[in-house]
Design a protein around this motif. Structure first.
Motif, mmCIF file in Angstrom:
data_model
loop_
_atom_site.group_PDB
_atom_site.id
_atom_site.type_symbol
_atom_site.label_atom_id
_atom_site.label_comp_id
_atom_site.label_asym_id
_atom_site.label_seq_id
_atom_site.Cartn_x
_atom_site.Cartn_y
_atom_site.Cartn_z
ATOM 1 N N VAL A 135 -1.739 -158.809 -40.817
ATOM 2 C CA VAL A 135 -0.828 -159.225 -39.671
ATOM 3 C C VAL A 135 -0.804 -158.193 -38.486
ATOM 4 O O VAL A 135 -0.278 -159.086 -37.307
ATOM 5 C CB VAL A 135 0.219 -159.327 -40.354
ATOM 6 C CG1 VAL A 135 2.019 -159.230 -39.788
ATOM 7 C CG2 VAL A 135 1.129 -160.263 -41.771
ATOM 8 N N LYS A 149 -3.384 -159.694 -36.645
ATOM 9 C CA LYS A 149 -2.786 -160.968 -35.482
ATOM 10 C C LYS A 149 -1.460 -161.047 -34.764
ATOM 11 O O LYS A 149 -2.015 -161.788 -33.465
ATOM 12 C CB LYS A 149 -2.487 -162.032 -36.810
ATOM 13 C CG LYS A 149 -1.912 -163.439 -36.581
ATOM 14 C CD LYS A 149 -2.900 -164.607 -36.011
ATOM 15 C CE LYS A 149 -2.458 -166.179 -36.363
ATOM 16 N NZ LYS A 149 -3.819 -166.722 -36.062
ATOM 17 N N VAL A 209 6.742 -154.754 -39.733
ATOM 18 C CA VAL A 209 5.884 -156.025 -40.359
ATOM 19 C C VAL A 209 5.359 -155.381 -42.290
ATOM 20 O O VAL A 209 5.925 -156.712 -42.545
ATOM 21 C CB VAL A 209 4.322 -155.526 -40.033
ATOM 22 C CG1 VAL A 209 3.038 -155.623 -40.950
ATOM 23 C CG2 VAL A 209 4.218 -155.956 -38.860
ATOM 24 N N LEU A 223 1.281 -163.518 -47.335
ATOM 25 C CA LEU A 223 0.034 -163.407 -46.712
ATOM 26 C C LEU A 223 0.398 -164.227 -45.568
ATOM 27 O O LEU A 223 0.562 -164.528 -43.968
ATOM 28 C CB LEU A 223 -0.945 -162.501 -46.640
ATOM 29 C CG LEU A 223 -1.727 -161.917 -45.497
ATOM 30 C CD1 LEU A 223 -1.134 -161.474 -44.954
ATOM 31 C CD2 LEU A 223 -3.164 -161.765 -46.225
ATOM 32 N N ALA A 247 3.959 -165.067 -43.615
ATOM 33 C CA ALA A 247 3.695 -163.541 -43.170
ATOM 34 C C ALA A 247 3.155 -163.958 -41.327
ATOM 35 O O ALA A 247 3.673 -163.943 -40.432
ATOM 36 C CB ALA A 247 3.316 -162.741 -43.535
ATOM 37 N N VAL A 248 2.281 -165.318 -41.875
ATOM 38 C CA VAL A 248 0.994 -165.125 -40.198
ATOM 39 C C VAL A 248 1.114 -166.097 -39.542
ATOM 40 O O VAL A 248 1.924 -165.595 -38.445
ATOM 41 C CB VAL A 248 -0.216 -165.312 -40.782
ATOM 42 C CG1 VAL A 248 -1.112 -165.909 -39.698
ATOM 43 C CG2 VAL A 248 -1.440 -163.940 -41.724
ATOM 44 N N LEU A 301 4.375 -165.229 -37.292
ATOM 45 C CA LEU A 301 4.763 -164.416 -36.306
ATOM 46 C C LEU A 301 5.024 -166.037 -35.350
ATOM 47 O O LEU A 301 5.227 -165.303 -33.993
ATOM 48 C CB LEU A 301 3.265 -164.241 -35.870
ATOM 49 C CG LEU A 301 3.144 -163.080 -37.044
ATOM 50 C CD1 LEU A 301 1.117 -162.787 -36.937
ATOM 51 C CD2 LEU A 301 4.019 -162.160 -36.298
#
Length: 326
Positions: A142, A145, A158, A169, A172-173, A176
């Motif tokens: 993360v 990214k 994070v 995951l 979470a990505v 962003l």
């Protein structure tokens, strides 16, 4: 083959003619699928058969066609149902025998053991199993990214994001993208204000478990952890079924989900895929029975007396929906 070996294979510039991706991490699977598609050079001409769209005759005809212009063919099958091994072997053989053919099988179910042996090196085929990253690896992904997107966020924030999303995951990505529009450093405060909180995630987990045919012994503890009254839970179920119904109709018409077109806003990729998987498993006539049950339940709960009666009514609704789903 595992992730590290697959990454090394990609770094060498080589890819197999057929590839099966499976395991317990959607982010890794999706990333690997995109890398394979890019390396194949066949993105423009690929045929995607997702979930119930898979049909052996269609897949076989696609890979069996010849092109006068040397066009590349890439068959992408994504499903939580197993393809019979005889069919898999035939599709892998079609990909192997034609230099312009590629086959990508993204399996999202759990019973993979009888299929992996079909992907043999002799047929220039590979299968890759993915496992969830540990918390440090997830935070590193993360953070990397975020740096590439220009999002100013530290490791503590994070980790807070990952914990709020139950270390999902993929979500979470994707989240962003929302954080990227904010000015200045991103901390826990900004995450709590702009992204999913633990309560909506808990509700989504409960609803997904209900419509994933999980046993009541697993569903009820999730419901009790929500901290919501019976009517709020019923409204959430109604809203969730509305979404599944719209996903079901859209996929029937267009062949693949698009949450932006269906809902008017883009769901995180993981949630979009989960909605699609659940929606296609519910036959259209069954939606009517579920809607009727929810409408009757709403009236009963609204006119019920004490909280214990409302709780009993809600439980009876859940049992009835479970009986429909099997």
């Amino acid at each position: 083959m595992y992730k590290r070996e697959f990454d090394q294979l990609l770094a060498s510039g080589a890819i197999p003619k057929s590839l099966m991706l499976y395991g317990d991490n959607d982010y890794y699977i999706d990333t690997a699928a995109e890398a394979f598609i890019d390396r194949s050079g066949a993105r423009e001409g690929m045929l995607k058969l997702y979930f119930d769209e898979y049909d052996f005759q269609t897949a076989k005809n696609y890979l069996g066609q010849s092109s006068l212009f040397g066009d590349l063919n890439l068959l992408v099958v994504r499903s939580d149902r197993k393809i019979p091994k005889k069919e898999l072997v035939h599709l892998i053989d079609l990909a192997h025998r034609n230099a312009n053919n590629f086959f990508l099988y993204i399996y999202t179910g759990s019973d993979f053991r009888t299929m992996t042996s079909a992907f043999s090196k002799k047929a220039h085929a590979e299968h890759v199993r993915f496992f969830p990253p540990n918390p440090k690896e997830a935070a590193d992904i993360v953070l990397d990214k975020a740096r590439r997107m220009g999002v100013e966020i530290d490791r503590y924030a994070v980790e807070h994001l990952l914990m709020a999303l139950n270390f999902n995951l993929s979500m979470a990505v994707n989240e962003l993208n929302r954080l990227a529009i904010l000015e200045g450093p991103i901390g826990a405060k900004e995450i709590d204000e702009h992204l999913f909180s633990l309560a909506p995630m808990a509700m989504d987990t409960f609803l997904s478990a209900l419509f994933s045919r999980k046993p009541l012994t697993e569903i009820l503890p999730r419901m009790q952890q929500l901290g919501e009254d019976e009517f709020a839970i019923l409204r959430a179920i109604q809203y969730f079924v509305d979404q599944l119904f719209m996903f079901h109709l859209y996929i029937k018409l267009h062949g693949a989900p698009d949450s932006a077109a269906i809902l008017g806003y883009r769901l995180p990729r993981q949630l979009e895929q989960r909605r699609a998987q659940l929606a296609v498993k519910i036959p259209l006539p069954l939606f009517e029975r579920i809607f009727d049950t929810l409408a009757e339940g709403e009236l009963a709960i609204k006119t019920a007396g004490g909280s214990s009666q409302k709780e009993t009514l809600l439980l009876s609704i859940l049992i009835k929906i479970k009986s429909f789903l099997g």
